[in-house]
Design a protein around this motif. Structure first.
Motif, PDB file in Angstrom:
ATOM      1  N   TYR A  89      -7.081  45.459 -70.329  1.00  0.00           N
ATOM      2  CA  TYR A  89      -6.961  45.213 -68.894  1.00  0.00           C
ATOM      3  C   TYR A  89      -7.899  44.069 -68.525  1.00  0.00           C
ATOM      4  O   TYR A  89      -9.097  44.127 -68.778  1.00  0.00           O
ATOM      5  N   PHE A  90      -7.293  43.025 -67.935  1.00  0.00           N
ATOM      6  CA  PHE A  90      -8.078  41.865 -67.541  1.00  0.00           C
ATOM      7  C   PHE A  90      -8.195  41.804 -66.031  1.00  0.00           C
ATOM      8  O   PHE A  90      -7.190  41.846 -65.314  1.00  0.00           O
ATOM      9  N   CYS A  91      -9.413  41.678 -65.574  1.00  0.00           N
ATOM     10  CA  CYS A  91      -9.665  41.360 -64.182  1.00  0.00           C
ATOM     11  C   CYS A  91      -9.701  39.839 -64.070  1.00  0.00           C
ATOM     12  O   CYS A  91     -10.065  39.135 -65.038  1.00  0.00           O
ATOM     13  N   ALA A  92      -9.336  39.317 -62.925  1.00  0.00           N
ATOM     14  CA  ALA A  92      -9.336  37.868 -62.742  1.00  0.00           C
ATOM     15  C   ALA A  92      -9.528  37.545 -61.273  1.00  0.00           C
ATOM     16  O   ALA A  92      -9.372  38.409 -60.402  1.00  0.00           O
ATOM     17  N   SER A  93      -9.859  36.296 -61.011  1.00  0.00           N
ATOM     18  CA  SER A  93     -10.008  35.875 -59.624  1.00  0.00           C
ATOM     19  C   SER A  93      -9.593  34.429 -59.483  1.00  0.00           C
ATOM     20  O   SER A  93      -9.512  33.680 -60.476  1.00  0.00           O
ATOM     21  N   SER A  94      -9.338  34.020 -58.253  1.00  0.00           N
ATOM     22  CA  SER A  94      -8.977  32.635 -57.988  1.00  0.00           C
ATOM     23  C   SER A  94      -9.318  32.314 -56.541  1.00  0.00           C
ATOM     24  O   SER A  94      -9.549  33.196 -55.708  1.00  0.00           O
ATOM     25  N   LEU A  95      -9.325  31.028 -56.256  1.00  0.00           N
ATOM     26  CA  LEU A  95      -9.578  30.559 -54.896  1.00  0.00           C
ATOM     27  C   LEU A  95      -8.388  29.729 -54.474  1.00  0.00           C
ATOM     28  O   LEU A  95      -8.042  28.741 -55.141  1.00  0.00           O
ATOM     29  N   ARG A  96      -7.776  30.148 -53.390  1.00  0.00           N
ATOM     30  CA  ARG A  96      -6.533  29.498 -52.977  1.00  0.00           C
ATOM     31  C   ARG A  96      -6.687  27.998 -52.789  1.00  0.00           C
ATOM     32  O   ARG A  96      -5.882  27.204 -53.238  1.00  0.00           O
ATOM     33  N   GLU A  97      -7.788  27.598 -52.157  1.00  0.00           N
ATOM     34  CA  GLU A  97      -7.974  26.171 -51.877  1.00  0.00           C
ATOM     35  C   GLU A  97      -8.198  25.349 -53.137  1.00  0.00           C
ATOM     36  O   GLU A  97      -8.058  24.143 -53.130  1.00  0.00           O
TER      37      GLU A  97
END
Lengths: 113, 109
Positions: A89-97
């Motif tokens: 299971y991988f957690c991830a994140s991103s920034l829309r801008e």
């Protein structure tokens, strides 16, 4: 270290148990995700949160419940674990801008026995 | 729904040979396209994005809208390139990024 960090890295548990995986990002991102990578290395999105709000909820059993106490955290709780839940299971994140480049955690290897 | 297709599960090449990892997408608009790499038992990390038009570790990828493809290429494979490679597409905003099924690149010494 700026990163997406998730714990535990390895988890072996018996069928029927309830377990949680925690995730935190200190990148200042507004969107967080949980992905599941199975034994064939297929990567599928499970959930996505934007500013603590659920925006994507794929066809995942109700036994999986994400919780986002704030936009830097997205935890995954799994009830009544089954053999088929064994995966990474991988957690991830991103920034829309920033163009939605996704930053992944190191993964949590879940083995249900 | 957008789809990303990587037809090869495994690609084996000899060291020094050219590499091409295929990727086709289905979105009819202007998607954002990415290649991610996962080395053995490590996290996925971004390799390159189509809007950057950059070359990372000798890899390049060109968006071909006519063929709806975003193939990853490298002229001379190196042993350290052995990894899983995932093509991904985002149709915009914070909608979900869809990943292909991945291609395992094996560079034979």
């Amino acid at each position: 270290d700026t990163a997406v960090s998730q714990t535990p890295k390895y988890l072996v548990t018996q069928m029927g148990n309830d377990k949680s995986i925690k995730c935190e990002q200190n990148l200042g991102h507004d969107t967080m995700y949980w992905y599941k990578q199975d034994s064939k290395k297929f990567l599928k999105i499970m959930f996505s949160y934007n500013n603590k709000e659920l925006i994507i909820n794929e066809t995942v059993p109700n036994r999986f419940s994400p919780k986002s106490p704030d936009k830097a955290h997205l935890n995954l709780h799994i009830n009544s674990l089954e053999l088929g839940d064994s995966a990474v299971y991988f957690c991830a994140s991103s920034l829309r801008e920033a163009g939605n480049t996704i930053y992944f955690g190191e993964g949590s290897w879940l083995t249900v026995v | 729904a957008q789809r990303v297709t990587q037809p090869e599960k495994l690609l084996s090449v000899f060291k020094g040979a050219p590499v091409e990892l295929k990727c086709n997408y289905s979105y009819s608009g202007s998607p954002e396209l990415f290649w991610y790499v996962q080395y053995s038992r490590q996290r996925l990390q971004l390799l390159l994005r189509h809007i950057s038009r950059e070359s990372i570790k000798g890899f390049t990828a060109d968006l071909n809208k006519g063929e709806t493809s975003f193939h990853l290429k490298k002229p001379f494979a190196q042993e350290e390139d052995s990894a899983m490679y995932y093509c991904a597409s985002n149709s915009g905003g914070y909608q979900k990024v869809t990943f292909g099924t991945g291609t395992k690149l094996q560079v034979i010494p």
